[in-house]
Scaffold this motif. Structure first.
Motif, PDB file in Angstrom:
ATOM      1  N   ASN A 191       0.820  -1.207   0.000  1.00 47.81           N
ATOM      2  CA  ASN A 191       0.000   0.000   0.000  1.00 47.81           C
ATOM      3  C   ASN A 191       0.854   1.256   0.000  1.00 47.81           C
ATOM      4  OD1 ASN A 191      -2.814  -0.294  -0.194  1.00 47.81           O
ATOM      5  ND2 ASN A 191      -3.120   0.904   1.659  1.00 47.81           N
ATOM      6  N   LEU A 192       1.965   1.206   0.721  1.00 46.22           N
ATOM      7  CA  LEU A 192       2.890   2.335   0.749  1.00 46.22           C
ATOM      8  C   LEU A 192       3.446   2.592  -0.646  1.00 46.22           C
ATOM      9  CD1 LEU A 192       4.381   4.476   2.331  1.00 46.22           C
ATOM     10  CD2 LEU A 192       6.063   2.755   3.012  1.00 46.22           C
ATOM     11  N   GLU A 193       3.763   1.530  -1.369  1.00 45.37           N
ATOM     12  CA  GLU A 193       4.257   1.677  -2.741  1.00 45.37           C
ATOM     13  C   GLU A 193       3.211   2.338  -3.627  1.00 45.37           C
ATOM     14  OE1 GLU A 193       5.818  -1.630  -4.791  1.00 45.37           O
ATOM     15  OE2 GLU A 193       7.743  -1.578  -3.749  1.00 45.37           O
ATOM     16  N   ARG A 194       1.951   1.950  -3.454  1.00 45.64           N
ATOM     17  CA  ARG A 194       0.890   2.534  -4.276  1.00 45.64           C
ATOM     18  C   ARG A 194       0.747   4.026  -4.009  1.00 45.64           C
ATOM     19  NH1 ARG A 194      -1.738  -2.529  -4.180  1.00 45.64           N
ATOM     20  NH2 ARG A 194      -2.704  -2.170  -2.161  1.00 45.64           N
ATOM     21  N   ILE A 195       0.855   4.400  -2.741  1.00 47.60           N
ATOM     22  CA  ILE A 195       0.756   5.815  -2.378  1.00 47.60           C
ATOM     23  C   ILE A 195       1.905   6.601  -3.005  1.00 47.60           C
ATOM     24  CG2 ILE A 195       0.872   7.449  -0.451  1.00 47.60           C
ATOM     25  CD1 ILE A 195      -0.462   5.223   1.259  1.00 47.60           C
ATOM     26  N   LEU A 196       3.113   6.039  -2.935  1.00 43.07           N
ATOM     27  CA  LEU A 196       4.279   6.715  -3.515  1.00 43.07           C
ATOM     28  C   LEU A 196       4.166   6.812  -5.035  1.00 43.07           C
ATOM     29  CD1 LEU A 196       7.107   5.125  -1.320  1.00 43.07           C
ATOM     30  CD2 LEU A 196       6.127   7.419  -1.140  1.00 43.07           C
ATOM     31  N   LYS A 197       3.586   5.807  -5.658  1.00 42.88           N
ATOM     32  CA  LYS A 197       3.375   5.844  -7.115  1.00 42.88           C
ATOM     33  C   LYS A 197       2.365   6.925  -7.484  1.00 42.88           C
ATOM     34  CE  LYS A 197       4.415   1.004  -8.243  1.00 42.88           C
ATOM     35  NZ  LYS A 197       3.846  -0.301  -8.660  1.00 42.88           N
ATOM     36  N   ALA A 198       1.336   7.063  -6.664  1.00 43.51           N
ATOM     37  CA  ALA A 198       0.320   8.083  -6.937  1.00 43.51           C
ATOM     38  C   ALA A 198       0.913   9.483  -6.841  1.00 43.51           C
ATOM     39  CB  ALA A 198      -0.847   7.935  -5.958  1.00 43.51           C
ATOM     40  N   GLN A 199       1.877   9.651  -5.943  1.00 43.81           N
ATOM     41  CA  GLN A 199       2.515  10.947  -5.777  1.00 43.81           C
ATOM     42  C   GLN A 199       3.583  11.199  -6.836  1.00 43.81           C
ATOM     43  OE1 GLN A 199       3.909  10.667  -1.729  1.00 43.81           O
ATOM     44  NE2 GLN A 199       1.967  11.375  -0.863  1.00 43.81           N
ATOM     45  N   ASN A 200       4.211  10.129  -7.312  1.00 36.61           N
ATOM     46  CA  ASN A 200       5.279  10.256  -8.299  1.00 36.61           C
ATOM     47  C   ASN A 200       5.141   9.149  -9.338  1.00 36.61           C
ATOM     48  OD1 ASN A 200       7.604  10.629  -9.764  1.00 36.61           O
ATOM     49  ND2 ASN A 200       8.995   9.901  -8.154  1.00 36.61           N
ATOM     50  N   PRO A 201       4.566   9.465 -10.501  1.00 39.45           N
ATOM     51  CA  PRO A 201       4.330   8.451 -11.534  1.00 39.45           C
ATOM     52  C   PRO A 201       5.605   7.729 -11.986  1.00 39.45           C
ATOM     53  CG  PRO A 201       3.150  10.482 -12.048  1.00 39.45           C
ATOM     54  CD  PRO A 201       4.049  10.786 -10.881  1.00 39.45           C
ATOM     55  N   GLU A 202       6.753   8.338 -11.781  1.00 38.69           N
ATOM     56  CA  GLU A 202       8.003   7.715 -12.204  1.00 38.69           C
ATOM     57  C   GLU A 202       8.526   6.700 -11.183  1.00 38.69           C
ATOM     58  OE1 GLU A 202      10.827  10.713 -13.164  1.00 38.69           O
ATOM     59  OE2 GLU A 202       9.596  11.618 -14.741  1.00 38.69           O
ATOM     60  N   PHE A 203       7.912   6.662 -10.007  1.00 36.96           N
ATOM     61  CA  PHE A 203       8.335   5.705  -8.985  1.00 36.96           C
ATOM     62  C   PHE A 203       7.936   4.291  -9.415  1.00 36.96           C
ATOM     63  CE2 PHE A 203       7.490   3.170  -5.159  1.00 36.96           C
ATOM     64  CZ  PHE A 203       8.690   3.318  -4.475  1.00 36.96           C
ATOM     65  N   GLU A 204       8.909   3.402  -9.528  1.00 45.56           N
ATOM     66  CA  GLU A 204       8.642   2.060 -10.047  1.00 45.56           C
ATOM     67  C   GLU A 204       8.424   1.018  -8.954  1.00 45.56           C
ATOM     68  OE1 GLU A 204      11.752   1.012 -12.693  1.00 45.56           O
ATOM     69  OE2 GLU A 204      11.243   2.550 -14.185  1.00 45.56           O
ATOM     70  N   GLY A 205       8.937   1.267  -7.777  1.00 43.50           N
ATOM     71  CA  GLY A 205       8.822   0.272  -6.722  1.00 43.50           C
ATOM     72  C   GLY A 205       9.801  -0.874  -6.936  1.00 43.50           C
ATOM     73  N   SER A 206       9.736  -1.852  -6.058  1.00 43.43           N
ATOM     74  CA  SER A 206      10.666  -2.981  -6.142  1.00 43.43           C
ATOM     75  C   SER A 206       9.958  -4.216  -6.684  1.00 43.43           C
ATOM     76  CB  SER A 206      11.225  -3.289  -4.747  1.00 43.43           C
ATOM     77  OG  SER A 206      10.181  -3.586  -3.846  1.00 43.43           O
ATOM     78  N   LYS A 207      10.733  -5.145  -7.211  1.00 46.21           N
ATOM     79  CA  LYS A 207      10.151  -6.392  -7.701  1.00 46.21           C
ATOM     80  C   LYS A 207       9.699  -7.253  -6.526  1.00 46.21           C
ATOM     81  CE  LYS A 207      12.716  -6.643 -12.050  1.00 46.21           C
ATOM     82  NZ  LYS A 207      13.689  -7.427 -12.854  1.00 46.21           N
ATOM     83  N   LYS A 208       8.654  -8.015  -6.759  1.00 46.61           N
ATOM     84  CA  LYS A 208       8.063  -8.831  -5.708  1.00 46.61           C
ATOM     85  C   LYS A 208       8.540 -10.278  -5.802  1.00 46.61           C
ATOM     86  CE  LYS A 208       5.403  -5.362  -4.496  1.00 46.61           C
ATOM     87  NZ  LYS A 208       5.905  -4.366  -5.436  1.00 46.61           N
TER      88      LYS A 208
END
Length: 613
Positions: free
Chosen positions: A538-555
């Protein structure tokens, strides 16, 4: 004499329509709103006069309500700061507040227009417009302190208004003259107005006088600040009227805190905790709504530090004699006195909320639904009060299917359990259907389902409660077999399960960090967990919503090697092995609230598998 004709802003026109047409049976409040505005104007003049002595009133301040029974007019005259032409346009012609349009749209769609209109007044400082509930025309004559010349604002509350500059001598202050509608002639009665003043505005510290041609000027209010009285002398009705009349509220308070503190620092607080969240609760400014007075003289409602921002839903008064009236605003904000008062009041509010929780859980849960998100801000950002806030925090229990306290969770932990398990999700429905819960359900271990965006932040920041670590079941590693005496299922050969994991990893390639076999799944074939050093989903989703370029980590994809669908993979053709592996991966994404990474390929894979199997 110059005259300007202007149209109302679109939102202002909507407001007038709602106020005029929806509050017919509550028209008495117009006087309360106008007298409150007059009082604010007088206080503002006094405050600005601390640094600009030439604008102070040399006579005693007062508010006069003049009635003409024959002409059917009511006039409210104050000795306040007054308005110039720009002020008139800004305050009486425009509602300049973010979010107004969307709020008005929701009101227009509301089935209960009366209650919707009640919510409107006070939300945007639109109390002045309540005058049009009783008046077919309103004329405002005003002169601003420190300026020459006056202005007359006139409107029928329909299309627009005119502003006329006049050069003839006018006293500083504002006169609001209401030409009453035919169905509102009852307000041209002096006795009626005296009753309304006593009911709604008795606490206003500025003397309010009434007068008509046949009756001499007489004072209609006691002009005693409610908070200066002893709590034993104040009735529930008086507290309620002050809450509504002075603080712009239209619900009943959940908690009333009226205390006088004496000692090294003297102060009085009259604070209200509402039942209903105001519209602007989540505006970015996070402004508090507690007014600071120094020895009954209003200073400001915007003094930082009077109360924490995570208690900004609290409304009311703080009055102290331990500060110098002439001290600058900056010095007030940084004053040790304010810090000590804030500390005392904050502890008092938290203590009262804790009492409410113990006395009536159901009632507190209703309050929590309204204000829990705001209180959680304190868990994230306020180290000093974090533990106290955690004691009154509510979280949804998987086992009990309702909100519980963190202490209740600790009391019911399994014998060998030393972690507080939680799962973050966008919605409660999504959380309840998550495959992450299957192992916990099977072993009857409770999990807290957290659905507010701030949950992932504060639980990571706080780390633990009463020495028990918070553990995200979608991010952190854990072994449920340690919590029970059950013998692990050894039906599947270890070599076979490892080869299945390797096969699926080979099929998915770089789409995942790794593929591992898990015993935490019961009914589902797969689930996704955070990779090494990864963030909560959920934290990753929030960060993506704030910054579209944020890719997050592989699962990491965890597989249930005992599931029939997973066990079929080795027997399929290489193409179907890849198709089924991709479908399982995308299914895991969907269950975690994500869209398939490649919807077109996902559709093709489903068709291929359906055709083959």
């Amino acid at each position: 004499m110059t005259e300007q004709t202007r149209n109302f802003e679109a939102d202002t026109g909507k407001i007038l329509n709602i106020v005029i047409n929806s509050l017919y049976s509550d028209r008495d409040i117009f006087l309360r709103e106008l007298l409150s505005n007059a009082s604010d104007a007088v206080h503002k003049r006094k405050l600005l006069g601390q640094t600009q002595p030439d604008i102070l009133n040399s006579d005693e301040d007062e508010i006069l309500v003049a009635v003409d029974d024959k002409k059917k007019t009511v006039e409210i005259i104050d000795t306040g700061i007054g308005l110039n032409a720009d002020d008139l346009t800004e305050t009486l012609g425009t509602i300049a507040r973010s979010g107004t349009s969307s709020f008005l749209d929701s009101i227009e769609e509301a089935s209960d227009s009366k209650n919707a209109a009640k919510a409107l007044i006070g939300k945007f400082g639109v109390g002045f417009y309540s005058a049009f509930m009783v008046a077919e025309k309103v004329v405002v004559t005003t002169r601003k302190a420190g300026e020459n010349g006056a202005n007359i604002w006139e409107s029928d509350g329909k299309a627009g208004y005119t502003i006329t500059a006049v050069s003839d001598e006018q006293p500083v202050g504002t006169s609001i003259k209401l030409f009453l509608r035919k169905d509102a002639k009852e307000y041209a009665n002096l006795h009626k107005l005296k009753e309304l003043i006593k009911k709604y505005s008795d606490h206003i510290v500025i003397p309010i006088f009434v007068q008509s041609k046949d009756v001499e000027k007489e004072q209609a209010n006691s002009a005693q600040a409610l908070w200066t009285k002893s709590p034993s002398e104040v009735s529930e009705e008086e507290y309620s009227e002050f809450y509504k009349a002075s603080l712009g509220a239209f619900d009943e308070p959940y908690i009333i805190l009226h205390n006088k503190t004496e000692g090294s620092i003297d102060f009085t607080n009259l604070l209200y905790i509402p039942k209903t969240a105001p519209f602007d609760l989540f505006e970015p400014e996070r402004k508090t709504k507690v007014s600071l007075y120094i020895n009954r003289v209003f200073i400001s409602q915007d003094v930082d530090g009077v109360i924490p921002t995570w208690l900004r839903f609290a409304k009311g008064i703080l009055d102290t004699t331990s500060l110098d009236l002439n001290v600058s605003r900056e010095m007030v904000q940084n004053s040790p006195v304010i810090k000590k008062i804030s500390k005392s009041v904050t502890k008092r509010v938290l203590s009262e909320l804790k009492k409410k929780l113990k006395k009536d859980e159901a009632g507190y849960d209703t309050f929590w639904e309204q204000f829990g998100k705001v209180l959680k801000e304190g868990l994230y950002e306020d180290y000093e009060y974090r533990d106290k806030i955690a004691e009154i925090t509510r979280a949804y229990s998987l086992k009990h299917q309702k909100l519980i306290s963190l202490d209740s969770y600790l009391e019911e932990m399994a014998d060998k359990q030393d972690k507080i398990y939680y799962l973050t999700a966008d919605t409660l429905k999504q959380a309840k259907t998550s495959p992450h819960l299957e192992g916990f359900r099977a072993k009857d271990i409770d999990v807290l389902l957290m659905t507010d965006p701030i949950d992932a932040f504060w639980m990571s920041q706080m780390g633990a409660y009463k020495e028990k670590l918070f553990l995200s079941i979608s991010r952190d590693k854990y072994d449920l077999s340690e919590l029970s005496e059950e013998t692990p299922n050894e039906a599947t050969n270890e070599v076979e399960t490892s080869s299945i994991a390797l096969l699926i990893k080979d099929c998915l390639g770089d789409a995942v960090e790794d593929v591992k076999v898990t015993t935490s799944l019961v009914e589902s074939p797969v689930r996704l967990v955070a990779g090494k050093g990864g963030l909560d989903f959920n934290l990753e989703r929030i960060l993506k919503a704030q910054n579209p370029e944020f890719e997050g980590s592989k699962k990491t994809l965890e597989v249930n090697a005992d599931h029939s669908l997973v066990r079929k993979i080795p027997d399929l053709s290489p193409e179907l092995q890849k198709a089924l592996s991709r479908v399982l991966f995308e299914q895991a994404r969907v269950l975690d609230g994500e869209m398939p990474s490649d919807p077109q390929q996902f559709s093709k894979d489903l068709i291929a598998i359906g055709t083959a199997l």
